[in-house]
Design a protein around this motif. Structure first.
Motif, PDB file in Angstrom:
ATOM      1  N   ASN A   1      37.806  36.498  41.558  1.00  0.00           N
ATOM      2  CA  ASN A   1      37.950  36.320  40.109  1.00  0.00           C
ATOM      3  C   ASN A   1      39.312  35.738  39.742  1.00  0.00           C
ATOM      4  N   ARG A   2      39.291  34.847  38.740  1.00  0.00           N
ATOM      5  CA  ARG A   2      40.500  34.289  38.159  1.00  0.00           C
ATOM      6  C   ARG A   2      40.388  34.389  36.632  1.00  0.00           C
ATOM      7  N   PHE A   3      41.476  34.110  35.934  1.00  0.00           N
ATOM      8  CA  PHE A   3      41.438  34.160  34.466  1.00  0.00           C
ATOM      9  C   PHE A   3      40.350  33.241  33.907  1.00  0.00           C
ATOM     10  N   SER A   4      40.138  32.094  34.555  1.00  0.00           N
ATOM     11  CA  SER A   4      39.146  31.128  34.063  1.00  0.00           C
ATOM     12  C   SER A   4      37.727  31.688  34.127  1.00  0.00           C
ATOM     13  N   ASP A   5      37.506  32.712  34.944  1.00  0.00           N
ATOM     14  CA  ASP A   5      36.173  33.314  35.043  1.00  0.00           C
ATOM     15  C   ASP A   5      35.899  34.279  33.903  1.00  0.00           C
ATOM     16  N   VAL A   6      36.944  34.662  33.175  1.00  0.00           N
ATOM     17  CA  VAL A   6      36.785  35.562  32.028  1.00  0.00           C
ATOM     18  C   VAL A   6      36.872  34.714  30.768  1.00  0.00           C
ATOM     19  N   ILE A   7      35.737  34.522  30.106  1.00  0.00           N
ATOM     20  CA  ILE A   7      35.692  33.654  28.929  1.00  0.00           C
ATOM     21  C   ILE A   7      36.360  34.350  27.748  1.00  0.00           C
ATOM     22  N   GLY A   8      37.217  33.601  27.021  1.00  0.00           N
ATOM     23  CA  GLY A   8      37.867  34.150  25.833  1.00  0.00           C
ATOM     24  C   GLY A   8      39.049  35.046  26.177  1.00  0.00           C
ATOM     25  N   TYR A   9      39.418  35.882  25.208  1.00  0.00           N
ATOM     26  CA  TYR A   9      40.520  36.851  25.354  1.00  0.00           C
ATOM     27  C   TYR A   9      41.837  36.173  25.728  1.00  0.00           C
ATOM     28  N   ASP A  10      42.088  34.981  25.175  1.00  0.00           N
ATOM     29  CA  ASP A  10      43.275  34.211  25.572  1.00  0.00           C
ATOM     30  C   ASP A  10      44.574  34.943  25.245  1.00  0.00           C
ATOM     31  N   ASP A  11      44.635  35.579  24.063  1.00  0.00           N
ATOM     32  CA  ASP A  11      45.858  36.311  23.694  1.00  0.00           C
ATOM     33  C   ASP A  11      46.109  37.475  24.657  1.00  0.00           C
ATOM     34  N   ILE A  12      45.029  38.141  25.022  1.00  0.00           N
ATOM     35  CA  ILE A  12      45.147  39.274  25.949  1.00  0.00           C
ATOM     36  C   ILE A  12      45.624  38.793  27.315  1.00  0.00           C
ATOM     37  N   LYS A  13      45.081  37.690  27.777  1.00  0.00           N
ATOM     38  CA  LYS A  13      45.500  37.127  29.067  1.00  0.00           C
ATOM     39  C   LYS A  13      46.988  36.795  29.050  1.00  0.00           C
ATOM     40  N   THR A  14      47.460  36.251  27.922  1.00  0.00           N
ATOM     41  CA  THR A  14      48.877  35.887  27.814  1.00  0.00           C
ATOM     42  C   THR A  14      49.769  37.116  27.938  1.00  0.00           C
ATOM     43  N   LYS A  15      49.386  38.203  27.270  1.00  0.00           N
ATOM     44  CA  LYS A  15      50.176  39.441  27.329  1.00  0.00           C
ATOM     45  C   LYS A  15      50.245  39.984  28.754  1.00  0.00           C
ATOM     46  N   ILE A  16      49.105  39.994  29.414  1.00  0.00           N
ATOM     47  CA  ILE A  16      49.065  40.532  30.776  1.00  0.00           C
ATOM     48  C   ILE A  16      49.769  39.588  31.745  1.00  0.00           C
ATOM     49  N   ARG A  17      49.639  38.291  31.508  1.00  0.00           N
ATOM     50  CA  ARG A  17      50.289  37.297  32.369  1.00  0.00           C
ATOM     51  C   ARG A  17      51.807  37.524  32.401  1.00  0.00           C
ATOM     52  N   ARG A  18      52.386  37.838  31.233  1.00  0.00           N
ATOM     53  CA  ARG A  18      53.843  38.047  31.176  1.00  0.00           C
ATOM     54  C   ARG A  18      54.271  39.214  32.061  1.00  0.00           C
ATOM     55  N   LYS A  19      53.464  40.273  32.070  1.00  0.00           N
ATOM     56  CA  LYS A  19      53.792  41.432  32.909  1.00  0.00           C
ATOM     57  C   LYS A  19      53.724  41.063  34.391  1.00  0.00           C
ATOM     58  N   ALA A  20      52.679  40.331  34.765  1.00  0.00           N
ATOM     59  CA  ALA A  20      52.507  39.945  36.169  1.00  0.00           C
ATOM     60  C   ALA A  20      53.602  38.971  36.603  1.00  0.00           C
ATOM     61  N   GLU A  21      53.985  38.069  35.710  1.00  0.00           N
ATOM     62  CA  GLU A  21      55.046  37.117  36.038  1.00  0.00           C
ATOM     63  C   GLU A  21      56.366  37.840  36.274  1.00  0.00           C
TER      64      GLU A  21
ATOM     65  N   MET B   1      36.703  43.383  35.073  1.00  0.00           N
ATOM     66  CA  MET B   1      36.763  42.026  35.623  1.00  0.00           C
ATOM     67  C   MET B   1      38.116  41.383  35.338  1.00  0.00           C
ATOM     68  N   LEU B   2      38.666  41.641  34.140  1.00  0.00           N
ATOM     69  CA  LEU B   2      39.951  41.060  33.767  1.00  0.00           C
ATOM     70  C   LEU B   2      41.077  41.594  34.647  1.00  0.00           C
ATOM     71  N   THR B   3      41.034  42.896  34.957  1.00  0.00           N
ATOM     72  CA  THR B   3      42.095  43.468  35.790  1.00  0.00           C
ATOM     73  C   THR B   3      42.068  42.863  37.196  1.00  0.00           C
ATOM     74  N   GLU B   4      40.862  42.652  37.726  1.00  0.00           N
ATOM     75  CA  GLU B   4      40.760  42.028  39.050  1.00  0.00           C
ATOM     76  C   GLU B   4      41.182  40.565  38.982  1.00  0.00           C
ATOM     77  N   ALA B   5      40.876  39.911  37.845  1.00  0.00           N
ATOM     78  CA  ALA B   5      41.265  38.515  37.679  1.00  0.00           C
ATOM     79  C   ALA B   5      42.785  38.356  37.667  1.00  0.00           C
TER      80      ALA B   5
END
Length: 536
Positions: free
Chosen positions: A241-261, A296-300
């Protein structure tokens, strides 16, 4: 021992496994020339209820006969479980605690030269009366950097100071106990002997062997975590799984991306972040209706950043007995933190607790709450700025999560994941059909739009019925509430996934809908789809 009337008669040693608690007690007994006794749980616990007290009396009788005696109780949390926990659901623990209290009181009031030392990794679950008798808790922590260097040198037989691998060894061993370092050096020596190399003669060759042994330790630690059965583990290479496999939730992905970065930052990047007065939030709780890709998002996230993925299903390890749950929690967090220090294949770990309400619900016992809060707020563990662990949890029942667990400083960010918007829902359907090699392309937009409309209608049917009831009763206030609910109700991600699978099934069994070994999804198939029947 010299002044038995005035001296206190015991203490508790606590700290992680392998830090030398037992060795310290044995050394103390040798230094002071004391008789040493270390009864196990089997020596203390009777076969039947009521027999434990007799066994404990005999233990103390032997101690008195051979005094001065050091009586060592290892794994004290299993021998003396807190009576607030129901003593593990039976009367054996109660018998042992009560009789032991009587014997300790006897030893502290007379001339008896009996000194009791208990050892435990979880002092907070030892019965409070035992803790008060053994008045001081002494922590034997993990070795610091200088201690680790000395332990390495003691086991290797030569100094590593100034060696090209000194910093590497000390960094990789940060969360290793003395026993872990000793075992590591034994394996290193075995490897060196196998390839006919004498350690300490050639730094470059030593460096290769050390890196190889740490790599092997990482694999063994990963396999050991898997064997516990508490954590479902995936290496970065196993995650699809990658972020692209989870449709939508772009703002949520951005928030989580910052933590992972931030976890992936080097020291200079972290310093630059801190120089701007920024604080990274620790811990993310995803909540919302079921079926919306929280797991799915957490695994992505792990897949996107090449992290390990450690998944804990809370309901699978929560025990009827608080002590068991606390032990398992301690095992999960300590193993994950230690593994994060030795890993080299990835830059981080996503530690994900699914169905978090099963563990941290509002009916959480005081003992489990205390332990969980300790782990979540641990400045030396999850909340350390250099921590490589991204803690995430998910629940469908946010309102039932204990308020203390939800507070900032434990889990900083709470993110609501609602059912997909209509735009995202249609995109999800398009994506599912488009990526399926078993479906003839393209699937008409009319079919996808019609499918979404059917799902939307069925998800809103019960709410429409409720609105009609309030229309008939004239309750305008409740009618307005339900009308607002109607506007916000949409099919979930799992509804969309199930509908896609159902249309494939219909096409497979319908005449004339297979061409060149591919399924034809058209309006005939859509008309045959009845979500009313599926959901009835």
């Amino acid at each position: 021992m010299d002044s038995p009337k005035e001296a206190r008669k015991g203490f508790i040693l606590t700290g992680p496994p392998g830090t030398g608690k037992t060795m310290i007690v044995k050394a103390l007994a040798n230094e002071e020339k004391c008789y040493f006794m270390a009864p196990t749980l089997g020596d203390l616990k009777g076969e039947y209820v009521g027999q434990s007290s007799g066994k404990i009396k005999r233990i103390f009788a032997e101690a008195r006969a051979n005094q001065p005696t050091i009586l060592f109780i290892d794994e004290a949390d299993t021998v003396f479980p807190s009576r607030n926990m129901g003593s593990q659901g039976d009367s054996f623990g109660l018998d042992m605690v009560n009789q032991f209290l009587q014997e300790i009181d006897g030893a502290t009031t007379g001339e008896q030269k009996i000194f009791t030392i208990a050892a435990t990794n979880r002092v907070d679950v030892v019965d409070s009366a035992i803790r008060s008798r053994l008045s001081e808790v002494i922590t034997i922590g993990l070795p610091d950097k200088e201690m680790r260097r000395l332990i390495f040198e003691d086991n290797l037989g030569f100094s590593i100071k100034g060696k090209c691998y000194e910093e590497y060894m000390l960094e990789k061993s940060e969360k290793m106990a003395g026993r872990d370092i000793t075992n590591f050096v034994k394996k290193l020596k075995e490897k060196a002997k196998l390839v006919s190399i004498e350690l300490g003669k050639d730094d470059a060759i030593d460096n290769e062997l050390i890196a190889e042994c740490f790599g092997k330790k990482e694999r063994e630690a990963f396999e050991e975590i898997q064997r516990t059965g508490l954590i479902e583990c995936k290496t970065p290479g196993e995650i699809r799984n990658r972020f692209s496999d989870v449709i939508g939730y772009d703002d949520i992905k951005t928030k989580i991306r910052r933590k992972a970065e931030y976890i992936s930052y080097n020291e200079d990047e972290k310093l630059r972040f801190e120089n701007f007065g920024l604080e990274i939030s620790k811990g993310t709780l995803l909540y919302g209706p079921p079926g919306n890709a929280k797991s799915m998002l957490t695994e992505a996230v792990a897949g996107e950043f090449g992290f390990y993925f450690f998944k804990v299903v809370s309901k699978n390890f929560v025990s009827l007995y608080a002590n068991d749950t606390i032990k398992k929690l301690a095992d999960i967090f300590s193993r994950t933190i230690q593994f994060s220090k030795i890993m080299s294949e990835a830059k981080g770990i996503v530690l994900f607790f699914d169905e978090f309400d099963s563990l941290a619900g509002s009916l959480l016992s005081q003992d489990i709450r205390g332990s969980l809060l300790d782990f979540l707020s641990d400045q030396g563990g999850l909340r350390n700025k250099d921590s490589k662990i991204l803690f995430m949890a998910a629940t469908n029942y946010y309102e039932t999560i204990d308020e203390a667990v939800k507070r900032k400083g434990r889990i900083d960010e709470h993110i609501f994941m609602d059912n997909p918007t209509e735009e995202n829902g249609k995109s999800m359907l398009t994506n599912l059909f488009k990526k399926d090699k078993h479906i003839k392309q393209p699937v008409a937009n009319k079919v996808l739009t019609g499918l979404y409309a059917k799902l939307l209608e069925i998800s809103r049917r019960q709410i429409k019925a409720a609105i009609k009831i309030y229309e008939n009763t004239g309750d305008a206030g409740l009618k307005k509430v339900w009308e607002q609910k109607l506007a916000n109700t949409r099919p979930s991600g799992s509804d969309l996934q199930n509908a896609y699978q159902e249309l494939k099934n219909i096409a497979f069994y319908m005449d004339g809908k297979i061409e060149n070994n591919q399924l034809i999804i058209d309006e005939d198939v859509l008309r045959a789809y009845s979500p009313e029947i599926r959901n009835s």
